[in-house]
Design an enzyme around this catalytic site. Structure first.
Site, PDB file in Angstrom:
ATOM      1  N   LYS A 198       9.080  -2.268  15.927  1.00  0.00           N
ATOM      2  CA  LYS A 198       9.484  -1.031  15.245  1.00  0.00           C
ATOM      3  C   LYS A 198      10.499  -0.255  16.092  1.00  0.00           C
ATOM      4  O   LYS A 198      11.473   0.298  15.579  1.00  0.00           O
ATOM      5  CB  LYS A 198       8.257  -0.161  14.954  1.00  0.00           C
ATOM      6  N   SER A 210       6.553   3.715  13.218  1.00  0.00           N
ATOM      7  CA  SER A 210       5.136   3.846  13.550  1.00  0.00           C
ATOM      8  C   SER A 210       4.949   4.630  14.836  1.00  0.00           C
ATOM      9  O   SER A 210       5.810   4.589  15.731  1.00  0.00           O
ATOM     10  CB  SER A 210       4.566   2.437  13.741  1.00  0.00           C
ATOM     11  N   ASP A 258      -5.099  -1.192  21.642  1.00  0.00           N
ATOM     12  CA  ASP A 258      -5.498   0.101  21.059  1.00  0.00           C
ATOM     13  C   ASP A 258      -5.449   1.232  22.095  1.00  0.00           C
ATOM     14  O   ASP A 258      -6.285   1.267  23.003  1.00  0.00           O
ATOM     15  CB  ASP A 258      -6.951   0.026  20.554  1.00  0.00           C
ATOM     16  N   TYR A 312       0.820  -1.215   0.000  1.00  0.00           N
ATOM     17  CA  TYR A 312       0.000   0.000   0.000  1.00  0.00           C
ATOM     18  C   TYR A 312       0.859   1.272   0.000  1.00  0.00           C
ATOM     19  O   TYR A 312       0.817   2.069  -0.947  1.00  0.00           O
ATOM     20  CB  TYR A 312      -0.923  -0.065   1.212  1.00  0.00           C
ATOM     21  N   TYR A 331       3.899  -5.332  17.858  1.00  0.00           N
ATOM     22  CA  TYR A 331       4.161  -4.568  16.635  1.00  0.00           C
ATOM     23  C   TYR A 331       5.004  -3.327  16.948  1.00  0.00           C
ATOM     24  O   TYR A 331       6.052  -3.094  16.341  1.00  0.00           O
ATOM     25  CB  TYR A 331       2.843  -4.173  15.957  1.00  0.00           C
TER      26      TYR A 331
HETATM   27  N1  UDP Z   1     -11.471   0.131  14.289  1.00  0.00           N
HETATM   28  C1  UDP Z   1     -12.806  -0.187  14.543  1.00  0.00           C
HETATM   29  N2  UDP Z   1     -13.387  -1.194  13.811  1.00  0.00           N
HETATM   30  C2  UDP Z   1     -12.705  -1.905  12.863  1.00  0.00           C
HETATM   31  C3  UDP Z   1     -11.351  -1.564  12.595  1.00  0.00           C
HETATM   32  C4  UDP Z   1     -10.779  -0.538  13.338  1.00  0.00           C
HETATM   33  O1  UDP Z   1     -13.455   0.411  15.400  1.00  0.00           O
HETATM   34  O2  UDP Z   1     -13.288  -2.817  12.262  1.00  0.00           O
HETATM   35  C5  UDP Z   1     -10.851   1.219  15.049  1.00  0.00           C
HETATM   36  C6  UDP Z   1      -9.620   0.785  15.824  1.00  0.00           C
HETATM   37  O3  UDP Z   1      -9.955   0.319  17.111  1.00  0.00           O
HETATM   38  C7  UDP Z   1      -8.806   2.079  15.864  1.00  0.00           C
HETATM   39  C8  UDP Z   1      -9.179   2.789  14.574  1.00  0.00           C
HETATM   40  O4  UDP Z   1     -10.404   2.181  14.131  1.00  0.00           O
HETATM   41  O5  UDP Z   1      -9.210   2.865  16.937  1.00  0.00           O
HETATM   42  C9  UDP Z   1      -8.141   2.660  13.471  1.00  0.00           C
HETATM   43  O6  UDP Z   1      -7.814   1.279  13.348  1.00  0.00           O
HETATM   44  P1  UDP Z   1      -7.017   0.697  12.116  1.00  0.00           P
HETATM   45  O7  UDP Z   1      -6.996  -0.799  12.263  1.00  0.00           O
HETATM   46  O8  UDP Z   1      -7.558   1.258  10.843  1.00  0.00           O
HETATM   47  O9  UDP Z   1      -5.539   1.301  12.273  1.00  0.00           O
HETATM   48  P2  UDP Z   1      -4.487   1.201  13.491  1.00  0.00           P
HETATM   49  O10 UDP Z   1      -4.842   2.349  14.400  1.00  0.00           O
HETATM   50  O11 UDP Z   1      -4.622  -0.135  14.139  1.00  0.00           O
HETATM   51  O12 UDP Z   1      -3.169   1.374  12.815  1.00  0.00           O
END
Ligand code: UDP
Length: 330
Positions: free
Chosen positions: A147, A119, A287, A14, A143
């Site tokens: 990094k 990251s 998260d 990507y 993860y």
């Molecule tokens: N998220 C969500 N539902 C999903 C996927 C992601 O609520 O199906 C939330 C996730 O908890 C985070 C935000 O969206 O707060 C961004 O998540 P993503 O996986 O896109 O990126 P990351 O922050 O993990 O790099």
């Protein structure tokens, strides 16, 4: 004058594909090195292509012998926070062992310039927002730890062997190439925006919101979304800085604005004109509630400026790419 040759590791993925396009547009010769485990050959549309794996240092040495590489941009990594908690072995192998292979082959080949995809996960749960580069680094998932370990390894190689690197600590990459030539194609998809588009288009019944009880204005997580083309431009600036003799260092890369999961869903409904069915779900492990960048340093030091800071623009580009990528299905 001979064009400088840049090795784009993970250039069929990507972010790597967008950076490859930006390098080609800037007049570099590029060589994409990718094992196509998650990347797509059709995204590596610019420059040369070398199929190889970082887990086999001989693949890398062959590639360095075949092309006279001047610098490396390293995008190849496993990058799912949740998966890193359940399958850390994969993350230590792909992100740590493989990157060390790269550093060692670069050292043997005498290639000293590296732009590394890091990251915001290196910080863990930040003590203050927006996040500056000097915050403590306490990653809360494997993860982020992989990094951070690689940033530390690069610093050691830099001090001992003269490697010059720039680590770019991305916040949340979003959007797609404004010309429609590259975009996100993950399988399985776990990222919020493509999943929201799936829910909008009816390819999935709904989007699960992971936690609505966070200490944020609407209870859902805040993230700093950054257009993938703006990320790509930052790589170009970082490369030029290294070519000009710049020192090894790390920069944050985001827009400095947090959007909640609910705000992303709302913006997607506006951009697509479609309803996004929502289901509340438990929090996802690993998260943090809010991650918002201060990008003051990269703006000041490298002159980086986002072309597409608006969330709706990111969603509009993502939606255009999504419809193109799913033609025949939608
Ligand atoms: N998220 C969500 N539902 C999903 C996927 C992601 O609520 O199906 C939330 C996730 O908890 C985070 C935000 O969206 O707060 C961004 O998540 P993503 O996986 O896109 O990126 P990351 O922050 O993990 O790099």
């Amino acid at each position: 004058m001979r064009k400088r040759t840049i090795l784009v590791i993970g250039g069929a993925g990507y972010i790597g594909s967008h950076a490859n396009k930006a390098l080609a547009a800037a007049g570099y010769r590029t060589v994409v090195f990718d094992n196509l485990s998650t990347g797509h050959r059709r995204l590596a549309r610019w420059g040369e292509f070398f199929k190889g794996s970082l887990s086999r240092p001989t693949d890398l040495s062959r590639c360095f012998k075949k092309y006279r590489i001047d610098a490396v941009l390293h995008f190849a990594a496993s990058a799912y926070v949740g998966e890193s908690v359940t399958d850390p072995a994969k993350y230590y192998a792909n992100n740590v062992v493989n990157t060390l292979n790269l550093l060692n082959v670069m050292r043997a080949a005498g290639v000293k310039r590296l732009v590394f995809s890091s990251s915001c996960a290196v910080y863990g749960e930040p003590a203050s927002l927006p996040m500056r580069e000097n915050l403590p680094k306490n990653p809360v998932n494997p993860y982020g730890r992989t990094k951070l370990m690689m940033e530390q390894a690069m610093a050691d190689y830099s001090a001992a062997y003269g490697l010059k690197y720039i680590a770019l600590r991305y916040f949340n990459a979003a959007g797609a190439d404004p010309d429609g030539e590259a975009g996100e194609l993950h399988a399985p998809e776990t990222h919020l925006i493509p999943l929201v588009l799936d829910a909008a288009s009816g390819r999935r019944p709904c989007i699960s919101v992971f936690g609505a009880d966070y200490p944020t204005p609407d209870g859902t997580c805040l993230r700093d979304y950054i257009h993938v083309t703006d990320l790509a431009q930052a790589h170009l600036l970082a490369l030029r800085r290294l070519e000009a003799g710049g020192e090894s260092r790390a920069f944050n890369l985001g827009n400095g604005r947090g959007f909640s999961v609910r705000q992303v869903i709302k913006a997607a409904e506006k951009v697509t004109g479609l309803k996004v069915p929502v289901k509340l779900a438990p929090r996802r492990a690993g998260d943090p509630p809010a991650l918002v960048a201060s990008s003051a340093l990269i703006r000041r030091e490298l002159g980086w400026k986002p072309l597409y800071p608006g969330l709706e623009t990111m969603l509009a580009h993502a939606w255009r790419w999504y419809r193109k990528a799913n033609k025949g299905v939608l």
